[in-house]
Design a protein around this motif. Structure first.
Motif, PDB file in Angstrom:
ATOM      1  N   ASN A  17      42.846  35.640  41.206  1.00 38.50           N
ATOM      2  CA  ASN A  17      43.684  36.808  40.916  1.00 38.50           C
ATOM      3  C   ASN A  17      43.045  37.697  39.857  1.00 38.50           C
ATOM      4  O   ASN A  17      43.064  38.931  39.961  1.00 38.50           O
ATOM      5  N   ALA A  18      42.483  37.074  38.819  1.00 45.16           N
ATOM      6  CA  ALA A  18      41.825  37.845  37.772  1.00 45.16           C
ATOM      7  C   ALA A  18      40.622  38.605  38.340  1.00 45.16           C
ATOM      8  O   ALA A  18      40.439  39.793  38.073  1.00 45.16           O
ATOM      9  N   ALA A  19      39.802  37.916  39.133  1.00 46.29           N
ATOM     10  CA  ALA A  19      38.602  38.536  39.712  1.00 46.29           C
ATOM     11  C   ALA A  19      38.968  39.689  40.635  1.00 46.29           C
ATOM     12  O   ALA A  19      38.381  40.776  40.571  1.00 46.29           O
ATOM     13  N   ARG A  20      39.948  39.471  41.487  1.00 46.69           N
ATOM     14  CA  ARG A  20      40.360  40.493  42.451  1.00 46.69           C
ATOM     15  C   ARG A  20      40.891  41.739  41.735  1.00 46.69           C
ATOM     16  O   ARG A  20      40.551  42.874  42.090  1.00 46.69           O
ATOM     17  N   THR A  21      41.706  41.538  40.721  1.00 44.81           N
ATOM     18  CA  THR A  21      42.298  42.676  40.009  1.00 44.81           C
ATOM     19  C   THR A  21      41.246  43.450  39.226  1.00 44.81           C
ATOM     20  O   THR A  21      41.253  44.695  39.211  1.00 44.81           O
ATOM     21  N   LEU A  22      40.327  42.743  38.587  1.00 43.28           N
ATOM     22  CA  LEU A  22      39.262  43.426  37.845  1.00 43.28           C
ATOM     23  C   LEU A  22      38.399  44.263  38.779  1.00 43.28           C
ATOM     24  O   LEU A  22      37.980  45.371  38.436  1.00 43.28           O
ATOM     25  N   TYR A  23      38.136  43.745  39.952  1.00 43.73           N
ATOM     26  CA  TYR A  23      37.362  44.507  40.941  1.00 43.73           C
ATOM     27  C   TYR A  23      38.128  45.757  41.380  1.00 43.73           C
ATOM     28  O   TYR A  23      37.554  46.846  41.502  1.00 43.73           O
ATOM     29  N   GLN A  24      39.433  45.625  41.593  1.00 41.11           N
ATOM     30  CA  GLN A  24      40.253  46.774  41.979  1.00 41.11           C
ATOM     31  C   GLN A  24      40.274  47.832  40.879  1.00 41.11           C
ATOM     32  O   GLN A  24      40.430  49.028  41.160  1.00 41.11           O
ATOM     33  N   LEU A  25      40.100  47.395  39.629  1.00 40.41           N
ATOM     34  CA  LEU A  25      40.078  48.328  38.510  1.00 40.41           C
ATOM     35  C   LEU A  25      38.719  49.008  38.341  1.00 40.41           C
ATOM     36  O   LEU A  25      38.532  49.796  37.415  1.00 40.41           O
ATOM     37  N   GLY A  26      37.766  48.656  39.202  1.00 40.94           N
ATOM     38  CA  GLY A  26      36.492  49.361  39.205  1.00 40.94           C
ATOM     39  C   GLY A  26      35.337  48.652  38.526  1.00 40.94           C
ATOM     40  O   GLY A  26      34.260  49.231  38.359  1.00 40.94           O
ATOM     41  N   MET A  43      35.716  37.333  49.977  1.00 43.05           N
ATOM     42  CA  MET A  43      34.848  38.331  50.588  1.00 43.05           C
ATOM     43  C   MET A  43      35.582  39.666  50.694  1.00 43.05           C
ATOM     44  O   MET A  43      36.700  39.741  51.200  1.00 43.05           O
ATOM     45  N   GLY A  44      34.950  40.721  50.172  1.00 44.27           N
ATOM     46  CA  GLY A  44      35.561  42.040  50.191  1.00 44.27           C
ATOM     47  C   GLY A  44      36.518  42.288  49.045  1.00 44.27           C
ATOM     48  O   GLY A  44      36.988  43.412  48.853  1.00 44.27           O
ATOM     49  N   SER A  45      36.803  41.248  48.265  1.00 41.63           N
ATOM     50  CA  SER A  45      37.750  41.381  47.147  1.00 41.63           C
ATOM     51  C   SER A  45      37.064  41.428  45.797  1.00 41.63           C
ATOM     52  O   SER A  45      37.707  41.711  44.780  1.00 41.63           O
TER      53      SER A  45
END
Length: 219
Positions: A17-26, A43-45
């Motif tokens: 969850n932490a990794a996915r959200t940080l990626y979404q934040l750019g 993958m893709g996240s």
């Protein structure tokens, strides 16, 4: 918005969850786990989901982790592995290291090893930690939907002594595209404040809106 190179070791619910959200934040995120199924699920996240043993310095260096600036240790129950990864992140001189603690003793050990921040958290708090980690003005975060949440935000100094209207917070939807739900001043809370409410140093505003719009205020 300043972006960072972040490594997340351990892809349980907290780490993923932490990794996915940080990626979404750019941010650039490399997510490492020795469980291939967990890595495939990312993958893709994230930027780079990789299968590997994060307790191996050679593996981390092969992935270029020594060039990253923030490390998140998402390993909770395997205390030995958590400590080993933390030590390796310290050896590689990552500027900031955040680790999830399984117990008070585990937390104390991580702090002594030099973790910047030790999290006592259940897995689903990974998203909240990701938001708080890179925005020092955010005290707390509750996700309502992807990229939209409720934030407790310490007002930037530039807003001190301004009214909400003067600061750009006016009406149900302000110029920043967010809604101001409340102002906390010490132990006092003002719900749905009007536009003439004057902000004081140390005030915390509770706002709802898209994550990127809240970051506009901070940065």
């Amino acid at each position: 918005m300043e972006t960072h190179n972040i490594v997340v070791a351990g892809l349980g619910r907290f780490g993923s969850n932490a990794a996915r959200t940080l990626y979404q934040l750019g941010h650039t995120v490399i997510a490492i786990d020795n469980d291939e199924a967990r890595v495939q699920a990312m993958m893709g996240s994230v930027t780079h989901p990789v299968v590997g043993d994060a307790t191996s310095e050679a593996v981390l260096r092969d992935f270029g982790v020594h060039n990253y600036d923030i490390g998140i240790v998402g390993i909770g129950s395997n205390i030995e592995a958590s400590i080993m990864v933390t030590v390796l992140f310290r050896t590689m001189e990552l500027k900031e290291i955040v680790a999830r603690a399984h117990s008070d003793l585990h937390a104390n050990t991580l702090e002594r090893l030099g973790c910047t921040r030790v999290i006592h958290a259940e897995a689903e708090m990974g998203t909240s930690v990701a938001h708080n980690l890179l925005n020092p003005n955010v005290d707390d975060y509750m996700e309502l939907s992807p990229r939209f949440g409720v934030n407790k935000l310490q007002i930037p100094d530039r807003f001190t002594d301004m009214t909400l209207k003067e600061a750009g917070f006016s009406g149900p939807r302000d110029k920043y595209g967010i809604a101001v739900l409340a102002i906390q001043r010490g132990n006092n809370i003002t719900l749905t404040p009007d536009s003439g409410e004057r902000l004081k140093q140390g005030d915390v505003v509770v706002v709802a809106g898209q994550d990127q719009l809240v970051e506009r205020i901070s940065h």
